[in-house]
Scaffold this active site. Structure first.
Site, short mmCIF file in Angstrom:
data_model
loop_
_atom_site.label_atom_id
_atom_site.label_comp_id
_atom_site.label_asym_id
_atom_site.label_seq_id
_atom_site.Cartn_x
_atom_site.Cartn_y
_atom_site.Cartn_z
N TYR A 1 -10.70 -7.07 10.52
CA TYR A 1 -11.99 -8.13 10.17
C TYR A 1 -11.85 -8.65 8.63
O TYR A 1 -10.78 -8.73 8.06
CB TYR A 1 -12.53 -6.28 9.43
CG TYR A 1 -11.34 -4.76 9.13
CD1 TYR A 1 -10.48 -5.44 7.47
CD2 TYR A 1 -10.77 -4.61 9.74
CE1 TYR A 1 -9.70 -4.42 7.19
CE2 TYR A 1 -10.03 -3.31 9.24
CZ TYR A 1 -9.85 -3.21 7.71
OH TYR A 1 -8.15 -3.01 7.64
N ARG B 1 -3.27 5.27 -2.18
CA ARG B 1 -3.12 3.74 -1.29
C ARG B 1 -2.53 2.76 -2.44
O ARG B 1 -1.69 2.27 -2.42
CB ARG B 1 -4.39 3.45 -0.69
CG ARG B 1 -4.52 1.66 -0.52
CD ARG B 1 -6.05 1.74 0.11
NE ARG B 1 -5.97 0.55 0.85
CZ ARG B 1 -6.00 -0.44 1.07
NH1 ARG B 1 -5.52 -0.23 2.62
NH2 ARG B 1 -6.84 -1.74 1.64
N GLU C 1 1.13 -5.30 10.52
CA GLU C 1 0.75 -3.43 10.72
C GLU C 1 1.57 -3.08 11.93
O GLU C 1 1.48 -2.90 12.68
CB GLU C 1 -0.79 -3.65 11.30
CG GLU C 1 -1.91 -4.16 10.20
CD GLU C 1 -2.16 -3.57 8.82
OE1 GLU C 1 -1.90 -1.44 8.73
OE2 GLU C 1 -2.62 -3.73 8.05
N HIS D 1 0.77 -0.69 0.24
CA HIS D 1 -0.08 -0.01 -0.26
C HIS D 1 0.99 1.03 0.29
O HIS D 1 1.95 1.18 0.65
CB HIS D 1 -1.07 -0.12 0.95
CG HIS D 1 -2.13 -0.92 0.79
ND1 HIS D 1 -2.28 -1.32 2.50
CD2 HIS D 1 -2.77 -1.01 -0.30
CE1 HIS D 1 -3.23 -2.63 1.85
NE2 HIS D 1 -4.09 -2.26 0.24
N ALA D 2 0.10 2.12 -0.67
CA ALA D 2 1.50 3.36 -0.95
C ALA D 2 1.20 4.27 -0.26
O ALA D 2 2.96 4.35 0.45
CB ALA D 2 0.47 3.88 -2.52
N HIS E 1 2.42 -3.25 6.47
CA HIS E 1 1.47 -2.59 6.75
C HIS E 1 1.80 -1.36 7.76
O HIS E 1 2.95 -2.61 8.34
CB HIS E 1 0.94 -3.48 6.36
CG HIS E 1 0.41 -4.15 4.67
ND1 HIS E 1 -0.52 -3.85 3.95
CD2 HIS E 1 0.68 -5.08 4.33
CE1 HIS E 1 -0.69 -4.65 2.91
NE2 HIS E 1 -0.32 -5.46 2.93
N SER E 2 0.89 -0.97 7.48
CA SER E 2 0.66 0.43 8.17
C SER E 2 -0.63 0.49 8.43
O SER E 2 -1.67 0.80 7.21
CB SER E 2 1.33 1.60 8.75
OG SER E 2 1.49 2.08 7.85
N GLU F 1 1.85 3.47 3.33
CA GLU F 1 2.69 3.45 4.25
C GLU F 1 3.77 3.16 4.78
O GLU F 1 4.86 1.62 4.50
CB GLU F 1 1.88 1.76 4.65
CG GLU F 1 0.17 2.15 4.46
CD GLU F 1 -0.25 0.47 4.67
OE1 GLU F 1 0.25 -0.61 4.26
OE2 GLU F 1 -2.31 0.53 4.21
N ASN G 1 -3.89 -5.75 -2.72
CA ASN G 1 -4.04 -6.61 -1.21
C ASN G 1 -5.77 -6.71 -1.07
O ASN G 1 -5.49 -7.76 -0.65
CB ASN G 1 -3.72 -5.76 0.04
CG ASN G 1 -3.11 -7.05 0.88
OD1 ASN G 1 -2.52 -8.55 0.38
ND2 ASN G 1 -3.33 -6.93 2.38
N ARG G 2 -6.71 -6.33 -2.65
CA ARG G 2 -7.68 -7.42 -2.87
C ARG G 2 -7.73 -7.69 -3.78
O ARG G 2 -8.95 -8.49 -4.35
CB ARG G 2 -8.88 -6.18 -2.55
CG ARG G 2 -8.92 -5.21 -1.71
CD ARG G 2 -9.54 -6.54 -0.34
NE ARG G 2 -9.61 -5.52 0.63
CZ ARG G 2 -8.91 -5.12 1.40
NH1 ARG G 2 -7.89 -4.84 1.56
NH2 ARG G 2 -9.98 -4.59 2.73
ZN LIG Z 1 -1.60 -1.95 3.87
#
Ligand SMILES: [Zn+2]
Length: 410
Positions: free
Chosen positions: A350, A229, A372, A171-172, A298-299, A174, A245-246
């Site tokens: 989630y 993101r 994370e 994710h960009a 990630h974060s 993070e 990430n989906r």
């Molecule tokens: Zn992420």
């Protein structure tokens, strides 16, 4: 150096600004509250959870509200009695202060305590290869949609040991994630001859590391939009970008992901449509049985997430995942007293289908964690550079526990 400064200022001058935007933490306690939050999707940027569809009663929600919507939003929250607090008072001000201001152009001596551009990270990788040629191989197996190199590092005293796979920067926005990959690589290489612990890991395992998977998105966070993101692909729709990430083959297009190309959790036109998802998927599929563990950084949130996130189901070795997460979190906490939580994705975070973690588990990697990193929301994605070094130090301890566990099983 002066030229660089001018260039930096010029770049920032054209980037999207967030003056007066705030990040609010909302506390929904009724279905009415949840519906109201869902209706904010049109203008709000969901930080945590990353999609309005994942908002639940009783779970706090971090969301960035653009300045022009703040007054109205706060009025609505008051009218329906939803508690909230201001987490980030001025997003632009926080962005401006994420840098320590001491950055000098990269010319050999690399500063691990600052954030680097994608261009700097790629040259750093090749410089490390020159310096540590017996321990590091750099490859650029895949080009991104915007024709940048996706860099892959193979690190260890042998390239044929059991593989410990790590990626950063899916994710960009993070930024702490790729910053960690860089300091980790440096630590393993520079301490190989002086630290027996590092040496034992480097002699037993082959670390395969993608230090910046979503290179296009990351470049875009520097040039245009710090809060970006997704990837930067476009399939002829009004909005750009797929949530990488989906995008993996794990209940793809399932819960917690969106068919809407304008959503931050858009799953893409097909499985592994994105270059980075293709690259990582191909690597995992072509090394079945060789990859002993996979960590994806990630974060933010300070959480160890293990599969599954794509459905309410457990991995066969849930006990192992949980035990090692506990041990790893304890080692991390001992360094700077930061507490991490842990659990299966469906419980600790989630439902989110299409993640690289579930995909890797499904295709043969026995031990898988999404980690994370810092923080828990004070700065969120805009973690100041002053926190890079302590984040690195504590996360070394965390990774060591997992790597040493893997080594006991070899
Ligand atoms: Zn992420």
């Amino acid at each position: 150096m002066k030229l660089f400064l001018v260039f930096t200022l010029a770049t920032l001058a054209f980037a999207k600004r967030f003056d007066g935007d705030q990040v609010l933490t909302l506390h929904p306690t009724s279905s009415e509250h949840v519906i109201t939050i869902n209706e904010m999707e049109e203008f709000a940027d969901f930080w945590r959870p990353d999609s309005p569809s994942l908002v639940r009663e009783g779970s706090p929600v971090d969301v960035r509200i653009p300045r022009e919507y703040l007054f109205k939003t706060k009025r609505v929250l008051a009218a329906i009695n939803m508690d909230f607090e201001v987490k980030v008072n001025d997003v632009q001000d926080t962005i401006d202060h994420q840098f320590t201001g001491t950055k000098t152009p990269y010319a050999g001596a690399y500063d691990y305590d600052v954030y680097h551009t994608d261009v700097e990270i790629e040259s750093w990788a090749f410089d490390m290869q020159s310096q540590y040629s017996s321990l590091l191989k750099v490859e650029t197996p895949t080009k991104s949609e915007e024709n940048r190199n996706i860099v892959r590092l193979t690190m260890g005293s042998s390239q044929n040991n059991p593989i410990f796979l790590i990626d950063c920067g899916i994710h960009a926005r993070e930024w702490i994630s790729p910053a960690f990959c860089q300091c980790f690589v440096n630590r393993m290489l520079s301490q190989y001859n002086t630290d027996a612990n590092v040496r034992s890991m480097m002699d037993a395992l082959t670390f395969v590391i993608y230090p910046l998977l979503n290179v296009d998105g990351y470049a875009y966070t520097w040039s245009d939009d710090r809060m970006w993101r997704k990837t930067r692909s476009n399939y002829g729709t009004v909005c750009t970008g797929v949530d990488p990430n989906r995008n993996f083959d794990a209940e793809w297009s399932g819960p917690g992901s969106s068919s809407n190309p304008c959503s931050d959790t858009y799953y893409g036109p097909e499985v592994a449509s994105e270059q980075l998802s293709k690259e990582l998927s191909n690597f995992v599929l072509s090394h079945t049985g060789e990859i002993q563990a996979y960590l994806t950084f990630h974060s933010y949130g300070q959480v160890y997430i293990y599969p599954y996130s794509d459905a309410v189901k457990d991995v066969d070795n849930k006990q192992e995942h949980n035990d090692i997460a506990i041990a790893s979190a304890a080692a991390l906490e001992a360094v700077h007293r930061k507490q991490y939580t842990y659990g299966p994705g469906y419980q600790s975070m989630y439902l989110a289908a299409g993640g690289s973690d579930d995909f890797s588990k499904d295709f043969g990697v026995p031990l898988v964690y999404t980690i994370e990193l810092r923080d828990t929301g004070r700065y969120g994605f805009i973690l100041p550079e002053s926190q890079i070094a302590p984040s690195c130090e504590e996360t070394y301890a965390a990774v060591d526990v997992i790597a040493q566990h893997v080594m006991t099983k070899l």
